[in-house]
Motif scaffolding. Structure first.
Motif, PDB file in Angstrom:
ATOM      1  N   CYS A 240      -9.260   9.353  -3.979  1.00  0.00           N
ATOM      2  CA  CYS A 240     -10.432   9.962  -3.344  1.00  0.00           C
ATOM      3  C   CYS A 240     -10.105  11.314  -2.723  1.00  0.00           C
ATOM      4  CB  CYS A 240     -11.004   9.010  -2.298  1.00  0.00           C
ATOM      5  SG  CYS A 240     -12.473   9.636  -1.455  1.00  0.00           S
TER       6      CYS A 240
ATOM      7  N   LYS B  12     -13.768   8.129   6.160  1.00  0.00           N
ATOM      8  CA  LYS B  12     -14.506   7.210   5.290  1.00  0.00           C
ATOM      9  C   LYS B  12     -14.155   5.772   5.651  1.00  0.00           C
ATOM     10  CE  LYS B  12     -14.778  10.183   1.178  1.00  0.00           C
ATOM     11  NZ  LYS B  12     -16.227  10.107   0.927  1.00  0.00           N
TER      12      LYS B  12
ATOM     13  N   HIS C 187      -7.814   5.326  -1.945  1.00  0.00           N
ATOM     14  CA  HIS C 187      -7.710   6.299  -0.856  1.00  0.00           C
ATOM     15  C   HIS C 187      -7.099   7.605  -1.367  1.00  0.00           C
ATOM     16  CE1 HIS C 187      -6.682   6.778   3.703  1.00  0.00           C
ATOM     17  NE2 HIS C 187      -6.652   7.961   3.122  1.00  0.00           N
TER      18      HIS C 187
ATOM     19  N   LYS D 186       0.804  -1.221   0.000  1.00  0.00           N
ATOM     20  CA  LYS D 186       0.000   0.000   0.000  1.00  0.00           C
ATOM     21  C   LYS D 186       0.839   1.275   0.000  1.00  0.00           C
ATOM     22  CE  LYS D 186      -2.663  -0.916   3.530  1.00  0.00           C
ATOM     23  NZ  LYS D 186      -3.719  -0.673   4.525  1.00  0.00           N
TER      24      LYS D 186
ATOM     25  N   SER E  53      -6.803  -0.482  -2.295  1.00  0.00           N
ATOM     26  CA  SER E  53      -7.426   0.463  -1.365  1.00  0.00           C
ATOM     27  C   SER E  53      -6.566   1.711  -1.176  1.00  0.00           C
ATOM     28  CB  SER E  53      -7.690  -0.201  -0.013  1.00  0.00           C
ATOM     29  OG  SER E  53      -6.475  -0.537   0.640  1.00  0.00           O
TER      30      SER E  53
ATOM     31  N   MET F 187     -10.959   4.440  10.606  1.00  0.00           N
ATOM     32  CA  MET F 187     -11.162   5.051   9.291  1.00  0.00           C
ATOM     33  C   MET F 187     -12.275   6.093   9.329  1.00  0.00           C
ATOM     34  SD  MET F 187     -10.604   1.868   6.685  1.00  0.00           S
ATOM     35  CE  MET F 187     -10.776   2.922   5.242  1.00  0.00           C
TER      36      MET F 187
ATOM     37  N   TYR G 230     -14.879   3.335   3.540  1.00  0.00           N
ATOM     38  CA  TYR G 230     -14.479   2.774   2.240  1.00  0.00           C
ATOM     39  C   TYR G 230     -14.477   3.892   1.207  1.00  0.00           C
ATOM     40  CZ  TYR G 230     -19.570   2.744   1.721  1.00  0.00           C
ATOM     41  OH  TYR G 230     -20.889   3.117   1.692  1.00  0.00           O
ATOM     42  N   PHE G 231     -13.910   3.612   0.042  1.00  0.00           N
ATOM     43  CA  PHE G 231     -13.771   4.609  -1.018  1.00  0.00           C
ATOM     44  C   PHE G 231     -14.498   4.100  -2.262  1.00  0.00           C
ATOM     45  CE2 PHE G 231     -10.083   4.557   1.755  1.00  0.00           C
ATOM     46  CZ  PHE G 231     -10.153   5.847   2.285  1.00  0.00           C
TER      47      PHE G 231
ATOM     48  N   THR H  75     -11.530  -0.864   0.418  1.00  0.00           N
ATOM     49  CA  THR H  75     -11.194  -0.486   1.785  1.00  0.00           C
ATOM     50  C   THR H  75      -9.980  -1.277   2.258  1.00  0.00           C
ATOM     51  OG1 THR H  75     -12.106  -0.072   3.994  1.00  0.00           O
ATOM     52  CG2 THR H  75     -12.674  -2.176   2.975  1.00  0.00           C
ATOM     53  N   HIS H  76      -9.379  -0.814   3.363  1.00  0.00           N
ATOM     54  CA  HIS H  76      -8.234  -1.478   3.973  1.00  0.00           C
ATOM     55  C   HIS H  76      -8.751  -2.530   4.950  1.00  0.00           C
ATOM     56  CE1 HIS H  76      -6.236   2.090   2.438  1.00  0.00           C
ATOM     57  NE2 HIS H  76      -6.841   2.866   3.325  1.00  0.00           N
TER      58      HIS H  76
END
Length: 230
Positions: A182, A113, A179, A53, A175, A106, A115-116, A97-98
């Protein structure tokens, strides 16, 4: 003119794309190589970010800052976390998402957020692109993709991720790309083809690695053709 940033983690995930677009220039920033190509109506910046990541996030921010990309697509392989998602199938993200960050963390801290969300236009374009593939020997699915800083090859961890997130597949970069895209207001899409089942036998992913990588890459090439035509 739209500028499409395309990211794969490993060279095998971008090689088929690289062989099928016209590369006119190469640049390097922070150790990442960027291959710049052009179609009639779109510019393409293709890169390999390596595993994980942190690498993915760093590479994504460079695409945004240095190349001013208007859209980002991540292509590559993943492990299935859904019984309906088979080896070599395609997963098109509706959100990412992570899996190795607590949901509460998060939601409580920037960017607030859980999730994205992937770009709806890119999702629709990916589905159209799938339908243009000559031989549909694999299916596509639209769903959640999760990422973390570990290769998942343990059934207990696999089951825990499924329980917590109900994802279609798992990998190590998507993710982070979502992220960063986003928080920069850049439309993004994560596309993954399944190489293994993220279980005790997942170390055999190499048996399907190239097939899966090429399936994802073929879909991306079709997306580029549709974007160029439009």
């Amino acid at each position: 003119m739209n500028v499409i940033g395309i990211i794969g983690a490993m060279p095998i995930e971008i090689n088929h794309i690289k062989e099928n677009i016209n590369i006119i220039e190469e640049k390097e920033y922070a150790g990442f190589k960027f291959y710049i190509g052009k179609k009639e109506n779109i510019k393409i910046v293709l890169t390999s970010c390596s595993i994980g990541k942190v690498n993915a996030a760093s590479c994504t921010q460079i695409l945004i800052d240095r190349f001013e990309v208007t859209h980002i697509i991540n292509t590559g392989i993943a492990g299935s976390l859904n019984k309906d998602v088979k080896i070599c199938d395609i997963v098109i993200s509706d959100n990412v998402t992570h899996h190795d960050v607590r949901k509460e963390q998060m939601k409580r801290w920037f960017p607030f957020k859980e999730y994205f969300e992937s770009d709806k236009f890119l999702i629709e374009t990916a589905i159209k692109a799938y339908k243009k593939i000559d031989s549909n020997k694999f299916n596509y699915h639209v769903g959640r993709i999760v990422s973390g800083e570990a290769f998942i090859s343990d059934c207990n961890l696999r089951d825990l991720i499924i329980k917590e997130h109900s994802p279609h597949c798992v990998e190590m970069e998507g993710s982070a790309i979502g992220h960063v895209a986003c928080i920069n207001n850049i439309p993004f899409l994560i596309i993954r083809s399944i190489s293994d089942n993220a279980d005790d036998n997942s170390t055999n992913y190499i048996d399907f690695e190239k097939i899966a990588a090429n399936n994802s890459a073929i879909l991306v090439l079709n997306i580029l053709n549709i974007l160029d035509e439009s």
